[in-house]
Design an enzyme around this catalytic site. Structure first.
Site, PDB file in Angstrom:
ATOM      1  N   SER A 165      -3.034  -8.320   2.859  1.00 33.16           N
ATOM      2  CA  SER A 165      -3.173  -8.149   4.312  1.00 33.16           C
ATOM      3  C   SER A 165      -3.548  -9.473   4.974  1.00 33.16           C
ATOM      4  O   SER A 165      -3.035  -9.808   6.046  1.00 33.16           O
ATOM      5  CB  SER A 165      -4.216  -7.071   4.612  1.00 33.16           C
ATOM      6  OG  SER A 165      -3.789  -5.832   4.095  1.00 33.16           O
ATOM      7  N   ARG A 167      -2.358  -6.251  -8.482  1.00 31.69           N
ATOM      8  CA  ARG A 167      -1.436  -7.385  -8.473  1.00 31.69           C
ATOM      9  C   ARG A 167      -1.872  -8.355  -9.564  1.00 31.69           C
ATOM     10  O   ARG A 167      -3.025  -8.306  -9.996  1.00 31.69           O
ATOM     11  CB  ARG A 167      -1.460  -8.060  -7.099  1.00 31.69           C
ATOM     12  CG  ARG A 167      -0.952  -7.165  -5.968  1.00 31.69           C
ATOM     13  CD  ARG A 167      -1.411  -7.643  -4.609  1.00 31.69           C
ATOM     14  NE  ARG A 167      -2.854  -7.706  -4.569  1.00 31.69           N
ATOM     15  CZ  ARG A 167      -3.569  -8.341  -3.640  1.00 31.69           C
ATOM     16  NH1 ARG A 167      -2.952  -8.968  -2.674  1.00 31.69           N
ATOM     17  NH2 ARG A 167      -4.881  -8.345  -3.678  1.00 31.69           N
ATOM     18  N   LYS A 180     -15.146  -8.411   5.258  1.00 33.14           N
ATOM     19  CA  LYS A 180     -14.215  -9.509   5.528  1.00 33.14           C
ATOM     20  C   LYS A 180     -13.807  -9.479   6.989  1.00 33.14           C
ATOM     21  O   LYS A 180     -14.140  -8.532   7.719  1.00 33.14           O
ATOM     22  CB  LYS A 180     -12.994  -9.442   4.610  1.00 33.14           C
ATOM     23  CG  LYS A 180     -12.330  -8.096   4.498  1.00 33.14           C
ATOM     24  CD  LYS A 180     -11.256  -8.145   3.404  1.00 33.14           C
ATOM     25  CE  LYS A 180     -10.842  -6.768   2.946  1.00 33.14           C
ATOM     26  NZ  LYS A 180      -9.983  -6.758   1.786  1.00 33.14           N
ATOM     27  N   HIS A 201       0.831  -1.208   0.000  1.00 30.03           N
ATOM     28  CA  HIS A 201       0.000   0.000   0.000  1.00 30.03           C
ATOM     29  C   HIS A 201       0.868   1.262   0.000  1.00 30.03           C
ATOM     30  O   HIS A 201       0.587   2.227  -0.715  1.00 30.03           O
ATOM     31  CB  HIS A 201      -0.901   0.029   1.246  1.00 30.03           C
ATOM     32  CG  HIS A 201      -1.928  -1.068   1.313  1.00 30.03           C
ATOM     33  ND1 HIS A 201      -2.069  -1.894   2.404  1.00 30.03           N
ATOM     34  CD2 HIS A 201      -2.872  -1.467   0.420  1.00 30.03           C
ATOM     35  CE1 HIS A 201      -3.065  -2.748   2.181  1.00 30.03           C
ATOM     36  NE2 HIS A 201      -3.560  -2.517   0.993  1.00 30.03           N
TER      37      HIS A 201
END
Ligand code: COA
Length: 176
Positions: free
Chosen positions: A128, A90, A41, A17
């Site tokens: 993460s 990504r 989440k 990030h």
């Protein structure tokens, strides 16, 4: 110059990030990093903790501010006068996800432009969730998180559920 927002869950912020916002800094007058308060989440850090961790991690970048937000990303953009939403990409799965989100955001507000920056090579395989998983299992994640995040991560993963404020998912917390 144009203002931008960079929204995300940042649970926790990663070097990936920080890499994206550092590069975006060179392109935009000001960047507001929006910490989404209710991501769908399992969350380890409260919104306030995520904001504080991110603020410290990007404190060296003069044209970046961090704030929590709820509701739509396009509303955050309006609030801060931004015309651009920055996202990191990504390889693989991210493309479909980001494409779908970009189309929805453009539909919600055609004046908003989505700018996607390719993730740096060394951070393409991290997320993460993966970092939380590895840290929880005792692996070393110092290459992947800003310096201030490492102790916070260790402390949080060792905290009893009762000390998490009840807002974060117990999935990540080990019982002591
Ligand atoms: N390097 C490493 N990891 C990265 C990365 C990078 N450059 N960029 C993203 N990631 C990882 C994150 O760590 C995160 O991992 P996780 O899923 O394991 O937590 C994952 O990619 C997702 O990224 P993140 O940037 O946190 O976004 P998100 O998918 O959690 O989405 C919002 C958050 C805020 C963008 C989205 O929920 C949202 O738009 N919410 C507001 C409501 C709204 O407007 N809805 C309509 C939008 S279409």
């Amino acid at each position: 110059m144009v203002k931008a927002i960079y929204p995300g869950s940042f649970d926790p912020p990663t070097k990936g990030h920080v890499d994206i916002v550092t590069r975006a800094c060179a392109l935009f007058e000001k960047i507001t990093m929006g910490v989404y308060d209710a991501p769908p989440k399992d969350i380890l850090f409260s919104t306030r903790e995520r904001v504080e961790l991110l603020q410290e991690a990007v404190s060296h970048l003069p044209n970046v501010e961090v704030r929590p937000f709820s509701g739509l990303v396009v509303h955050l953009a309006h609030q801060v006068g931004a015309k651009v939403v920055v996202r990191g990409l990504r390889p693989g799965y991210d493309f479909d996800y980001e494409f779908e989100m970009a189309l929805m955001n453009r539909k919600l507000d055609p004046d908003i432009e989505i700018v996607v920056l390719m993730s740096a090579l060394e951070y393409q395989f991290i997320s993460s969730s993966r970092i939380k998983e590895v840290a929880q299992l005792g692996g070393n994640v110092e290459d992947f998180v800003p310096k201030n995040v490492l102790p916070a991560l260790k402390a949080k993963l060792q905290a009893p559920v009762s000390q998490t404020g009840g807002k974060v998912s117990s999935k990540w917390i080990s019982a002591v």
